[in-house]
Design a protein around this motif. Sequence first.
Motif, mmCIF file in Angstrom:
data_model
loop_
_atom_site.group_PDB
_atom_site.id
_atom_site.type_symbol
_atom_site.label_atom_id
_atom_site.label_comp_id
_atom_site.label_asym_id
_atom_site.label_seq_id
_atom_site.Cartn_x
_atom_site.Cartn_y
_atom_site.Cartn_z
ATOM 1 N N UNK A 123 0.418 -8.583 14.618
ATOM 2 C CA UNK A 123 0.965 -8.905 13.305
ATOM 3 C C UNK A 123 2.487 -8.862 13.360
ATOM 4 N N UNK A 124 3.104 -9.128 12.253
ATOM 5 C CA UNK A 124 4.553 -9.090 12.124
ATOM 6 C C UNK A 124 5.018 -7.638 12.261
ATOM 7 N N UNK A 125 5.860 -7.301 13.262
ATOM 8 C CA UNK A 125 6.253 -5.908 13.472
ATOM 9 C C UNK A 125 7.103 -5.318 12.352
ATOM 10 N N UNK A 126 7.571 -6.139 11.438
ATOM 11 C CA UNK A 126 8.371 -5.608 10.327
ATOM 12 C C UNK A 126 7.506 -4.967 9.247
ATOM 13 N N UNK A 127 6.194 -5.211 9.281
ATOM 14 C CA UNK A 127 5.287 -4.699 8.243
ATOM 15 C C UNK A 127 4.167 -3.901 8.904
ATOM 16 N N UNK A 128 4.009 -2.661 8.488
ATOM 17 C CA UNK A 128 2.979 -1.814 9.072
ATOM 18 C C UNK A 128 1.584 -2.315 8.688
ATOM 19 N N UNK A 129 0.718 -2.425 9.671
ATOM 20 C CA UNK A 129 -0.676 -2.782 9.429
ATOM 21 C C UNK A 129 -1.487 -1.507 9.252
ATOM 22 N N UNK A 130 -2.328 -1.475 8.256
ATOM 23 C CA UNK A 130 -3.195 -0.329 7.984
ATOM 24 C C UNK A 130 -4.624 -0.855 7.955
ATOM 25 N N UNK A 131 -5.489 -0.287 8.793
ATOM 26 C CA UNK A 131 -6.862 -0.757 8.907
ATOM 27 C C UNK A 131 -7.830 0.162 8.172
ATOM 28 N N UNK A 132 -8.796 -0.400 7.436
ATOM 29 C CA UNK A 132 -9.810 0.445 6.780
ATOM 30 C C UNK A 132 -10.713 1.080 7.825
ATOM 31 N N UNK A 133 -11.235 2.239 7.486
ATOM 32 C CA UNK A 133 -12.044 3.010 8.427
ATOM 33 C C UNK A 133 -13.192 3.660 7.671
ATOM 34 N N UNK A 134 -14.406 3.506 8.177
ATOM 35 C CA UNK A 134 -15.573 4.184 7.606
ATOM 36 C C UNK A 134 -16.411 4.712 8.762
ATOM 37 N N UNK A 135 -16.421 6.037 8.936
ATOM 38 C CA UNK A 135 -17.182 6.649 10.029
ATOM 39 C C UNK A 135 -18.326 7.507 9.499
ATOM 40 N N UNK A 157 -3.666 3.752 11.182
ATOM 41 C CA UNK A 157 -2.613 2.866 11.671
ATOM 42 C C UNK A 157 -1.934 3.523 12.861
ATOM 43 N N UNK A 158 -1.130 2.739 13.562
ATOM 44 C CA UNK A 158 -0.384 3.238 14.716
ATOM 45 C C UNK A 158 0.884 2.425 14.863
ATOM 46 N N UNK A 159 1.869 3.013 15.516
ATOM 47 C CA UNK A 159 3.118 2.287 15.757
ATOM 48 C C UNK A 159 2.879 1.056 16.616
ATOM 49 N N UNK A 160 1.992 1.169 17.579
ATOM 50 C CA UNK A 160 1.718 0.014 18.440
ATOM 51 C C UNK A 160 0.215 -0.263 18.489
ATOM 52 N N UNK A 161 -0.543 0.539 19.191
ATOM 53 C CA UNK A 161 -1.988 0.328 19.316
ATOM 54 C C UNK A 161 -2.701 1.668 19.164
ATOM 55 N N UNK A 218 0.841 -1.180 0.000
ATOM 56 C CA UNK A 218 0.000 0.000 0.000
ATOM 57 C C UNK A 218 0.888 1.246 0.000
ATOM 58 N N UNK A 219 0.543 2.224 -0.816
ATOM 59 C CA UNK A 219 1.293 3.471 -0.906
ATOM 60 C C UNK A 219 0.766 4.445 0.134
ATOM 61 N N UNK A 220 1.568 4.726 1.164
ATOM 62 C CA UNK A 220 1.150 5.637 2.233
ATOM 63 C C UNK A 220 1.696 7.048 2.045
ATOM 64 N N UNK A 221 2.278 7.346 0.884
ATOM 65 C CA UNK A 221 2.894 8.653 0.671
ATOM 66 C C UNK A 221 1.908 9.828 0.741
ATOM 67 N N UNK A 222 0.634 9.685 0.341
ATOM 68 C CA UNK A 222 -0.260 10.835 0.456
ATOM 69 C C UNK A 222 -0.918 10.955 1.837
ATOM 70 N N UNK A 223 -0.512 10.129 2.800
ATOM 71 C CA UNK A 223 -1.150 10.125 4.119
ATOM 72 C C UNK A 223 -0.956 11.448 4.848
#
Length: 84
Positions: free
Chosen positions: A63-75, A42-46, A1-6
Amino acid sequence: MDLSPAAWIWYPSERTLPNTFVFFRKQFTLNAPVRRASGWICADSRYLLHVNGERVQWGPAPSDPRWMEVDPLDITGRLREGRT
């Protein structure tokens, strides 16, 4: 996933001490109904996300700490007109 525009949010310091908890809060006014409010979180830890005082989402799942987890969000359904 490309996080550059975050749009990253962080504590206004270059570093924090170990076991530091950081609380972010943002209030704003919506002048019209929201058609769609979705994205990724996403977050570094929780993280724990509240919208209008209601717990909406928390994570990430372990998850594996070497790969950032990104969660979908719909509010979309949690936002209302006025002061949020």
